[in-house]
Design an enzyme around this catalytic site. Structure first.
Site, PDB file in Angstrom:
ATOM      1  N   ARG A  51       0.804  -1.218   0.000  1.00 59.31           N
ATOM      2  CA  ARG A  51       0.000   0.000   0.000  1.00 59.31           C
ATOM      3  C   ARG A  51       0.843   1.276   0.000  1.00 59.31           C
ATOM      4  O   ARG A  51       0.605   2.197  -0.802  1.00 59.31           O
ATOM      5  CB  ARG A  51      -0.932   0.025   1.235  1.00 59.31           C
ATOM      6  CG  ARG A  51      -2.162  -0.798   1.094  1.00 59.31           C
ATOM      7  CD  ARG A  51      -2.662  -1.209   2.453  1.00 59.31           C
ATOM      8  NE  ARG A  51      -1.678  -2.066   3.085  1.00 59.31           N
ATOM      9  CZ  ARG A  51      -1.535  -3.356   2.776  1.00 59.31           C
ATOM     10  NH1 ARG A  51      -2.312  -3.911   1.908  1.00 59.31           N
ATOM     11  NH2 ARG A  51      -0.606  -4.082   3.356  1.00 59.31           N
ATOM     12  N   THR A  52       1.785   1.346   0.903  1.00 58.88           N
ATOM     13  CA  THR A  52       2.558   2.588   1.027  1.00 58.88           C
ATOM     14  C   THR A  52       3.318   2.881  -0.265  1.00 58.88           C
ATOM     15  O   THR A  52       3.248   3.985  -0.812  1.00 58.88           O
ATOM     16  CB  THR A  52       3.540   2.490   2.215  1.00 58.88           C
ATOM     17  OG1 THR A  52       2.794   2.190   3.396  1.00 58.88           O
ATOM     18  CG2 THR A  52       4.299   3.779   2.406  1.00 58.88           C
ATOM     19  N   LYS A  80      25.756  -5.489  -1.165  1.00 61.76           N
ATOM     20  CA  LYS A  80      27.224  -5.494  -1.131  1.00 61.76           C
ATOM     21  C   LYS A  80      27.747  -4.821   0.131  1.00 61.76           C
ATOM     22  O   LYS A  80      28.948  -4.598   0.261  1.00 61.76           O
ATOM     23  CB  LYS A  80      27.771  -4.762  -2.363  1.00 61.76           C
ATOM     24  CG  LYS A  80      27.354  -5.390  -3.684  1.00 61.76           C
ATOM     25  CD  LYS A  80      27.816  -4.508  -4.847  1.00 61.76           C
ATOM     26  CE  LYS A  80      27.273  -5.037  -6.158  1.00 61.76           C
ATOM     27  NZ  LYS A  80      27.491  -4.094  -7.269  1.00 61.76           N
ATOM     28  N   ARG A 101      11.648   3.422   3.484  1.00 60.80           N
ATOM     29  CA  ARG A 101      11.212   2.457   4.501  1.00 60.80           C
ATOM     30  C   ARG A 101      12.432   1.623   4.872  1.00 60.80           C
ATOM     31  O   ARG A 101      13.150   1.137   4.003  1.00 60.80           O
ATOM     32  CB  ARG A 101      10.108   1.546   3.983  1.00 60.80           C
ATOM     33  CG  ARG A 101       9.825   0.396   4.963  1.00 60.80           C
ATOM     34  CD  ARG A 101       8.567  -0.340   4.669  1.00 60.80           C
ATOM     35  NE  ARG A 101       7.408   0.494   4.901  1.00 60.80           N
ATOM     36  CZ  ARG A 101       6.156   0.053   4.827  1.00 60.80           C
ATOM     37  NH1 ARG A 101       5.920  -1.205   4.529  1.00 60.80           N
ATOM     38  NH2 ARG A 101       5.138   0.856   5.055  1.00 60.80           N
ATOM     39  N   HIS A 129       5.438   6.040  11.381  1.00 57.84           N
ATOM     40  CA  HIS A 129       4.924   5.925  10.003  1.00 57.84           C
ATOM     41  C   HIS A 129       3.991   7.121   9.782  1.00 57.84           C
ATOM     42  O   HIS A 129       2.775   6.978   9.695  1.00 57.84           O
ATOM     43  CB  HIS A 129       4.182   4.597   9.847  1.00 57.84           C
ATOM     44  CG  HIS A 129       3.922   4.195   8.428  1.00 57.84           C
ATOM     45  ND1 HIS A 129       4.140   5.030   7.343  1.00 57.84           N
ATOM     46  CD2 HIS A 129       3.456   3.028   7.899  1.00 57.84           C
ATOM     47  CE1 HIS A 129       3.821   4.385   6.237  1.00 57.84           C
ATOM     48  NE2 HIS A 129       3.403   3.176   6.538  1.00 57.84           N
TER      49      HIS A 129
END
Lengths: 298, 154
Positions: A51-52, A80, A101, A129
């Site tokens: 969703r985000t 890496k 995120r 959030h």
């Protein structure tokens, strides 16, 4: 709203929130014009998201812009061993703003210290959030209003970042927040501290039954399996902190049930067809709210 | 009496005497100040020395280095009663107390293992100093007591 970065809901004043929600109402349709043609939004998702991530993509595209996506961490230089600080310093050269995120708390704040473009926190571990909170508030305002509100927030309050951000933002309105959780997943000390400092009206409960009849909104969150040592203990708690049709007999007729999604078993699918269910509208509201936010930042 | 005990750990010609340190915290004072002797500093430490004012105290003397107010204020977390004496040519030329700073940087490790400051990132820990504790500027974790346990060790 005039902020360089969007890191936590604590940075929002009531006026900031209302300005974004008012602006979002203007975008609550199929088009956003071409205000941000040639604007590129960098998507850095170090954890899964549906969703985000998709609503940020939709939002910037409806504003006339586009995205560049770091992709999965397996296919990027992160695999890496590149630091987050280096990653954001590279991608700021490609994008006009970064949506981040990350599994670690404070990641967005740290990233913001290394770049000159706006950083938007799209979830930092068990921290915050804030953009989810803006769409939650938009949904609450549409269904129940943001003042004289009695809201129950149930589930994993300890690790639930949507809960932490929502609690901070609700403290700027005339709301009573009822927190419902097992003791092992109650609010963390930091959030309690902030709510206390803000003079928020807060009660805590270990069960939904006693408080359900008073609620205008019930915000349900998922209790995660990995928080419990074994399946039996998880199932016992997960079953207790859910809601089904029969329980709604005790609720107000206009109770709005919300969930940041994804849900597992905590909301009976039979509720989906009732007027109580607002969680899919809530998810859809991510687009106009994020359009409004991006429009104010870019 | 205090003078006798100061003599016991040696007078210094030039440098800093940190006095009235909470008993048992002298080594933590040195850790916070990042003084481990590897730089060749002459250091004298007295621990659990009798004190009329505070019962038992520690004393730390650092020869050849004048610590600034900013450097020593962080000690207020573990030694709030500490006094700082700047010594020149065996005379105390400045004497002041430690004051609580607004924040401490690179001194304490965040106890939250999931905080970004504990990862391999080029960032110092940073804590805001509150009335009743400290708070991580990145993840918000509160520490209310036992600060010495969280002192960063290089």
């Amino acid at each position: 709203m005039r902020h360089d970065h969007v890191l936590t809901a604590k940075q929002f004043s009531r006026e900031d929130i209302e300005a974004v929600l008012d602006r979002a109402a203007d975008f609550d349709g199929p088009t956003g014009g071409t205000r941000h043609t040639n604007t590129l939004l960098g998507l850095l998702f170090f954890e899964p998201s549906t969703r985000t991530k998709m609503s940020f993509e939709t939002a910037i595209k409806r504003l006339g812009g586009d995205t560049i996506d770091m992709g999965s961490i397996d296919s990027s230089s992160v695999s890496k061993g590149e630091s987050l600080a280096d990653t954001v310093r590279v991608i700021e050269g490609y994008a006009d703003a970064l949506v981040l995120r990350h599994p670690q708390q404070g990641a967005a704040k740290m990233a913001s210290e290394f770049v000159d473009v706006p950083v938007i926190n799209a979830g930092d571990g068990a921290g915050h959030h804030p953009t989810q909170t803006l769409l939650d508030l938009y949904t609450i305002r549409e269904n129940a209003g943001l003042d004289d509100l009695s809201i129950g927030i149930m589930g994993d309050l300890k690790y639930g970042r949507t809960v932490h951000s929502l609690a901070h933002a609700l403290a700027t309105f005339e709301t009573t927040q009822h927190f419902i959780s097992p003791e092992s997943l109650s609010l963390p000390a930091e959030v309690r501290y902030d709510l206390d400092e803000a003079g928020a009206s807060v009660t805590e409960h270990t069960g939904l039954e006693s408080v359900l009849p008073d609620l205008d909104v019930l915000y349900v969150t998922r209790i995660q399996r990995e928080r419990f040592p074994d399946e039996n203990e998880y199932r016992a708690v997960a079953d207790e902190y859910g809601i089904d049709l029969a329980m709604l007999d005790e609720a107000k007729a206009d109770l709005s049930i919300m969930h940041p999604l994804p849900r597992v078993d905590e909301i009976d699918p039979a509720i989906d067809d009732t007027d109580h269910a607002t969680y899919f509208d809530q998810a859809h509201n991510g687009v106009p709210v994020r359009m409004a936010l991006l429009d104010s930042l870019l | 009496m205090t003078d006798d005990h100061q003599l016991r750990v040696g007078k210094i010609e030039n440098g800093t005497v940190i006095d009235h340190v909470t008993g048992g915290q002298a080594l933590n004072v040195l850790a916070i100040l990042d003084i481990d002797g590897s730089g060749g500093e002459e250091i004298s430490v007295g621990m659990n020395v009798p004190s009329e004012r505070v019962g038992r105290k520690d004393i730390v003397k650092v020869e050849g280095r004048e610590l600034s107010q900013e450097e020593v204020d962080v000690l207020s977390l573990i030694a709030p009663d500490a006094t700082i004496n700047i010594v020149r040519n065996y005379d105390v030329v400045e004497k002041h107390r430690v004051e609580r700073p607004e924040e401490v940087v690179g001194v304490l490790s965040c106890p939250n293992a999931n905080c970004i400051t504990t990862a391999h990132e080029p960032v110092d820990s940073r804590f805001a100093v509150l009335e009743d504790g400290v708070r991580c500027a990145y993840c918000g974790t509160l520490i209310r007591e036992g600060f010495a346990r969280y002192i960063e060790v290089d």
